[in-house]
Every structure is written in structure tokens, then in C-alpha cells.
Design a protein around this motif. Sequence first.
Motif, PDB file in Angstrom:
ATOM      1  N   LEU A 138       0.814  -1.212   0.000  1.00  0.00           N
ATOM      2  CA  LEU A 138       0.000   0.000   0.000  1.00  0.00           C
ATOM      3  C   LEU A 138       0.849   1.264   0.000  1.00  0.00           C
ATOM      4  N   GLN A 139       1.819   1.329   0.894  1.00  0.00           N
ATOM      5  CA  GLN A 139       2.606   2.544   1.068  1.00  0.00           C
ATOM      6  C   GLN A 139       3.888   2.194   1.810  1.00  0.00           C
ATOM      7  N   GLY A 172       1.366  -3.848   9.086  1.00  0.00           N
ATOM      8  CA  GLY A 172       2.552  -3.022   8.980  1.00  0.00           C
ATOM      9  C   GLY A 172       3.803  -3.845   9.215  1.00  0.00           C
ATOM     10  N   VAL A 173       4.846  -3.547   8.446  1.00  0.00           N
ATOM     11  CA  VAL A 173       6.160  -4.165   8.624  1.00  0.00           C
ATOM     12  C   VAL A 173       7.114  -3.035   8.977  1.00  0.00           C
ATOM     13  N   TRP A 174       7.605  -3.027  10.213  1.00  0.00           N
ATOM     14  CA  TRP A 174       8.313  -1.883  10.811  1.00  0.00           C
ATOM     15  C   TRP A 174       9.738  -2.320  11.111  1.00  0.00           C
ATOM     16  N   ILE A 175      10.696  -1.877  10.299  1.00  0.00           N
ATOM     17  CA  ILE A 175      12.070  -2.362  10.386  1.00  0.00           C
ATOM     18  C   ILE A 175      12.954  -1.311  11.047  1.00  0.00           C
ATOM     19  N   ALA A 176      13.564  -1.675  12.158  1.00  0.00           N
ATOM     20  CA  ALA A 176      14.431  -0.754  12.898  1.00  0.00           C
ATOM     21  C   ALA A 176      15.792  -0.669  12.212  1.00  0.00           C
ATOM     22  N   LEU A 177      16.132   0.502  11.714  1.00  0.00           N
ATOM     23  CA  LEU A 177      17.449   0.723  11.109  1.00  0.00           C
ATOM     24  C   LEU A 177      18.458   1.205  12.139  1.00  0.00           C
ATOM     25  N   TYR A 260      12.469   1.989   8.587  1.00  0.00           N
ATOM     26  CA  TYR A 260      11.793   1.839   7.294  1.00  0.00           C
ATOM     27  C   TYR A 260      10.570   0.975   7.524  1.00  0.00           C
ATOM     28  N   THR A 261       9.414   1.465   7.119  1.00  0.00           N
ATOM     29  CA  THR A 261       8.178   0.741   7.361  1.00  0.00           C
ATOM     30  C   THR A 261       7.289   0.764   6.129  1.00  0.00           C
ATOM     31  N   PHE A 262       6.512  -0.288   5.952  1.00  0.00           N
ATOM     32  CA  PHE A 262       5.566  -0.343   4.843  1.00  0.00           C
ATOM     33  C   PHE A 262       4.352  -1.167   5.260  1.00  0.00           C
ATOM     34  N   HIS A 263       3.266  -0.996   4.517  1.00  0.00           N
ATOM     35  CA  HIS A 263       2.021  -1.690   4.823  1.00  0.00           C
ATOM     36  C   HIS A 263       1.654  -2.641   3.690  1.00  0.00           C
ATOM     37  N   ILE A 264       1.231  -3.828   4.089  1.00  0.00           N
ATOM     38  CA  ILE A 264       0.795  -4.877   3.176  1.00  0.00           C
ATOM     39  C   ILE A 264      -0.704  -5.093   3.368  1.00  0.00           C
ATOM     40  N   PRO A 287       1.363  -2.491  -5.927  1.00  0.00           N
ATOM     41  CA  PRO A 287       2.108  -3.603  -6.534  1.00  0.00           C
ATOM     42  C   PRO A 287       1.967  -4.884  -5.716  1.00  0.00           C
ATOM     43  N   PRO A 288       1.900  -6.043  -6.365  1.00  0.00           N
ATOM     44  CA  PRO A 288       1.830  -7.312  -5.641  1.00  0.00           C
ATOM     45  C   PRO A 288       3.133  -7.579  -4.901  1.00  0.00           C
TER      46      PRO A 288
END
Length: 291
Positions: A138-139, A172-177, A260-264, A287-288
Motif C-alpha cells: 500500500l505505502q 505493517g512491517v516496521w524495520i528498525a534501522l 523503514y516501514t511499509f504496509h501490506i 504492486p503485488p
Amino acid sequence: MDVLTDEEVKKYQKDGYLVLEGFLDPEECDMLKARMSEIMERMDIPEHCRIQFSTNHEEQLKEQGNADYFITSGDKIRFFFEKGVFDEKGEFIIPRERALNKVGHALHAYEPLYKNVTHSQKVQNMARKLGLQCPVILQSMYIFKQPGIGGEVTPHQDATFLHTEPLGRVMGVWIALEDAMLENGCLWFIPGSHKNGITRRMVRTPKGTFPLTDFVGRERDYDDNLFIPAPVKKGGVVLIHGEVVHRSAHNMSDQSRHVYTFHIMESQDTHWSPENWLQPTQELPFPPLYT
């Protein structure tokens, strides 16, 4: 960490979130940070679009230019700033690189390093283990949580802003950098709160009206004692159910907390609300995930 264990799947389903250490190597985190530094160096922001990001959103969208800048950012890479970083003329009063709240919302589409992480085999394996059939992206966002000024994120549910029918289709996939600890604003959750539905939605208003978005309903009042901290080391990931209540505190430390985070979204048998602020475009359909 390539595949979730059965126990981890059960914990995610029970609590509405899951902390996993060692998702990325430190070198991978550093590469994403270095690329963001390059992006910041070339950022060019129209004067009227130097908006200050607010997790309450109402303040953020008071000005027409600000609202347009936000609501049309779903298929672009745009810059959102912390409060109090501009003077009355719109000039930075602190270094530009320390002023940003986040960059969003299409890093996953246009930046190869971020795209590779988003569509990595690790992410695909996690989604499959969780039973996602046709997930789409999604974003995406790069969040800075600047030292000393990184703003509080008030209690909320992602489904307030990313609404689906039925509910429960967004993660949400929330990745700690960088290390995300108590001192610099780690996430806090109310375990199990994803089972209580939502009471507030952010929706687009009718075309031609202003403001461009509004809220329907109101956020519940939450007992602070119910929140559990979820610290995670550099390279770790937090999976966030779209309905779980979470927040983070003001970063009062001298350490940033880059993420860095994104939503599926599971797109199979799912209706994406046309009232959501975020909409797929001809230039960038959702995008898939699976490639």
C-alpha cells in the motif's frame, strides 16, 4: 530468520504484533540509511509544502497546499517535517537533515534498495506463513524520530487511515534501522486490542470541498497501564496488525530512531475503501508483494 515459526504466528494472532530480532544485517540497515541521506541532499520542497507532520493530522491539513501535498503523495516521494523547525518565513532553523519527520509514501516503488527489502524473500516467506494469498504493497515510509524533537505518536490504529472491508486485512512491517529503545521512542502496544474493532476513520471529503480529509467517529480513551513497550535492536522487525492500538513517545534522547516501514494488504476478497486518503493511481497501482 527466514520463516516464522508456528509459535510466532500464534503470538502475532494473539497479541496483534510480533517483535523479531535479526531481520536485516547491520550492513543492510546502513545501506538504507546512506541512501536516505542521498535522497535528503537533493530534496526540493515548494515553499507552501514545507508542512510540519502531525500524527493528529488535523493540524497538518489546515492549509490547502499542505493538504494537496499530503493527499497526492501516495505515488510519490515527499518530505514531511517535525513541528517547530521553520521560522515565520518558512526557513529552516535547524539543519535540514535534522528537521524531517518522515519521507513517504512510495519508496518501495521508486527506490531500488527499499524495493528490494520490501519484496525480499524474507518478507514474502513471512506473508505466506501468515496465510496471505494475494498481498499488495500500500505505502512505505522512512521515519526519523529525530533526537530531542522526534514527536510523540499518539495512540492509534492503522486501520483508521487504511480501511478495508472486512477489517483485518492490513499489516505493517516496521524495520528498525537503529536501536529502538525506551529512551528514544520505541513502539508501545496494547496486546489483543486488534480484536476490538475501530471507532474512528479518516476519510476523503466530497470532491471540491475543503478540508480534503476529515474524521468520522472518535478515538477511544486508552488506559496508559495497558501499553507494553516493544523495544527492538537495529535490524529487527515489528509486525503490526492493522487494528492493534499502538503509540510511541517523544524522543527526548540524543539518539535518533530511524525506521523503514511499509504496509501490506491481503487483496483477495478485500474491498479497499474509496474514502481512504491513499488511493492507487494509474502511475502506481498497488504492486503485488509476491514476485
